[in-house]
Write a protein that holds these residues in place. Structure first.
Motif, PDB file in Angstrom:
ATOM      1  N   GLY A   9     -13.336   1.590  55.054  1.00  0.00           N
ATOM      2  CA  GLY A   9     -13.124   0.151  54.914  1.00  0.00           C
ATOM      3  C   GLY A   9     -13.388  -0.562  56.217  1.00  0.00           C
ATOM      4  N   GLY A  10     -13.904  -1.774  56.125  1.00  0.00           N
ATOM      5  CA  GLY A  10     -14.211  -2.569  57.314  1.00  0.00           C
ATOM      6  C   GLY A  10     -15.593  -3.169  57.181  1.00  0.00           C
ATOM      7  N   SER A  11     -15.635  -4.432  56.689  1.00  0.00           N
ATOM      8  CA  SER A  11     -16.899  -5.170  56.544  1.00  0.00           C
ATOM      9  C   SER A  11     -17.930  -4.446  55.687  1.00  0.00           C
ATOM     10  N   VAL A  12     -17.458  -3.783  54.627  1.00  0.00           N
ATOM     11  CA  VAL A  12     -18.405  -3.173  53.676  1.00  0.00           C
ATOM     12  C   VAL A  12     -18.996  -4.298  52.821  1.00  0.00           C
ATOM     13  N   LYS A  13     -20.320  -4.307  52.724  1.00  0.00           N
ATOM     14  CA  LYS A  13     -21.053  -5.339  51.981  1.00  0.00           C
ATOM     15  C   LYS A  13     -22.091  -4.631  51.099  1.00  0.00           C
ATOM     16  N   PRO A  14     -22.676  -5.369  50.120  1.00  0.00           N
ATOM     17  CA  PRO A  14     -23.695  -4.713  49.280  1.00  0.00           C
ATOM     18  C   PRO A  14     -24.834  -4.112  50.111  1.00  0.00           C
ATOM     19  N   ASP A  15     -25.194  -4.776  51.219  1.00  0.00           N
ATOM     20  CA  ASP A  15     -26.361  -4.265  51.954  1.00  0.00           C
ATOM     21  C   ASP A  15     -26.063  -3.108  52.915  1.00  0.00           C
ATOM     22  N   ASN A  16     -24.813  -2.793  53.176  1.00  0.00           N
ATOM     23  CA  ASN A  16     -24.562  -1.605  54.015  1.00  0.00           C
ATOM     24  C   ASN A  16     -23.847  -0.491  53.234  1.00  0.00           C
ATOM     25  N   ALA A  17     -23.477  -0.804  51.971  1.00  0.00           N
ATOM     26  CA  ALA A  17     -22.662   0.149  51.202  1.00  0.00           C
ATOM     27  C   ALA A  17     -23.386   1.469  50.941  1.00  0.00           C
ATOM     28  N   LYS A  18     -24.670   1.362  50.591  1.00  0.00           N
ATOM     29  CA  LYS A  18     -25.397   2.552  50.168  1.00  0.00           C
ATOM     30  C   LYS A  18     -25.454   3.587  51.293  1.00  0.00           C
ATOM     31  N   GLU A  19     -25.756   3.103  52.488  1.00  0.00           N
ATOM     32  CA  GLU A  19     -25.887   4.026  53.615  1.00  0.00           C
ATOM     33  C   GLU A  19     -24.540   4.667  53.967  1.00  0.00           C
ATOM     34  N   LEU A  20     -23.483   3.836  53.924  1.00  0.00           N
ATOM     35  CA  LEU A  20     -22.150   4.382  54.217  1.00  0.00           C
ATOM     36  C   LEU A  20     -21.755   5.407  53.150  1.00  0.00           C
ATOM     37  N   LEU A  21     -21.970   5.027  51.885  1.00  0.00           N
ATOM     38  CA  LEU A  21     -21.530   5.889  50.776  1.00  0.00           C
ATOM     39  C   LEU A  21     -22.358   7.161  50.649  1.00  0.00           C
ATOM     40  N   SER A  22     -23.507   7.194  51.302  1.00  0.00           N
ATOM     41  CA  SER A  22     -24.314   8.419  51.194  1.00  0.00           C
ATOM     42  C   SER A  22     -23.913   9.453  52.245  1.00  0.00           C
ATOM     43  N   GLN A  23     -22.980   9.103  53.112  1.00  0.00           N
ATOM     44  CA  GLN A  23     -22.500  10.098  54.086  1.00  0.00           C
ATOM     45  C   GLN A  23     -21.643  11.147  53.357  1.00  0.00           C
ATOM     46  N   LYS A  24     -21.755  12.359  53.846  1.00  0.00           N
ATOM     47  CA  LYS A  24     -21.136  13.503  53.185  1.00  0.00           C
ATOM     48  C   LYS A  24     -19.632  13.350  52.933  1.00  0.00           C
ATOM     49  N   ASP A  25     -18.916  12.807  53.903  1.00  0.00           N
ATOM     50  CA  ASP A  25     -17.455  12.757  53.772  1.00  0.00           C
ATOM     51  C   ASP A  25     -16.910  11.372  53.427  1.00  0.00           C
ATOM     52  N   ILE A  26     -17.806  10.442  53.102  1.00  0.00           N
ATOM     53  CA  ILE A  26     -17.350   9.095  52.716  1.00  0.00           C
ATOM     54  C   ILE A  26     -17.338   9.011  51.187  1.00  0.00           C
TER      55      ILE A  26
END
Ligand code: PGA
Length: 251
Positions: free
Chosen positions: A212-229
């Motif tokens: 959590g912390g400034s998650v937006k539609p345009d950065n979500a995919k990259e964050l969510l594709s990390q192994k432990d996220i």
């Protein structure tokens, strides 16, 4: 494997009519599709009942943003775990950094809340995170270790399976500054390792750790594709159906 969990923390936004608009918008956007992640909305206390009614027969789950650990009594202005259950809440956010800093909540108090939430059958979303000063002075992992070990003190492995951990670096909340996917992944891997050492590798592998912390539609995919996220706890971007749906679609 782990199912991703997207939760919207509405904070102190939306009255009853705003709640109707937002939930109607999210439901319309999802249409007949069942999202391939767990979706949770956490409106203010005053909107829980309205939200609960609107969410009947929908895949979207309901959560609250806080609770008092006491079951009843002379605690003016407070809300108990069973009150949340009675309006249909399944989840409750506990230990958010705004509760820790603005309302002086300690690790011990949060630990008490986690235990009482579980006792009442609520699923805690347990928030942890370091401040900018703590990160810059190189104590991020020490702070997280303290928050996790004290927050989960006396919690069994069986109970841990019902808890979601939300890693929210305080410097990234509402600031537009997101942790880079690599920075977030590093911390998530650390938290999972900590859970393995406190419990077991199997328990740690099952643990849902949201970012959590400034998650937006345009950065979500990259964050969510990390192994432990394993999902996101979303503040600002959950207040409009379009941007919340954008994050859900990133799953
Ligand atoms: P933000 O808030 O997405 O607006 O940064 C996240 C949170 O506080 O849970």
């Amino acid at each position: 494997m782990r199912t991703k969990v997207i939760a919207g923390n509405w904070k102190m936004h939306k009255d009853v009519s705003g709640t109707i608009d937002l939930i109607t918008g999210i439901k319309a956007g999802l249409g007949a599709t069942t999202p391939n992640c767990t979706v949770i909305v956490c409106p203010p206390f005053t909107s829980l009942e309205t939200a609960s009614t609107l969410l009947k027969n929908s895949p979207i789950k309901l959560g609250a943003q806080n609770m008092n650990p006491e079951s009843s009594g002379a605690f003016t202005g407070e809300i108990s775990p069973s009150m949340l259950k009675s309006v249909g809440a399944e989840y409750v956010i506990l230990g958010h950094s705004e509760r820790r800093t603005l309302f002086g909540e300690s690790d011990q108090f949060i630990n008490q809340k986690i235990k009482k939430a579980l006792e009442a059958g609520l699923l805690p979303i347990f928030c942890i995170g370091e401040t900018l000063q703590e990160r810059e002075s190189g104590v991020t992992f020490d702070i997280l270790k303290r928050q996790v070990t004290q927050g989960l003190s006396g919690i069994s492995e069986q109970e841990l399976a019902k808890i979601i951990i939300a890693y929210e670096p305080v410097w990234a909340i509402g600031t537009g500054k997101t942790a880079s996917p690599e920075q977030a992944q590093e911390v998530h891997a650390y938290i999972r390792g900590l859970a393995a050492s406190l419990y077991s590798t199997a328990a740690a592998e099952k643990l849902i750790i949201q970012y959590g912390g400034s998650v937006k539609p345009d950065n979500a995919k990259e964050l969510l594709s990390q192994k432990d996220i394993d999902g996101a706890l979303v503040g600002g971007a959950c207040l409009a159906a379009e941007s919340f749906l954008g994050i859900i679609n990133a799953c």
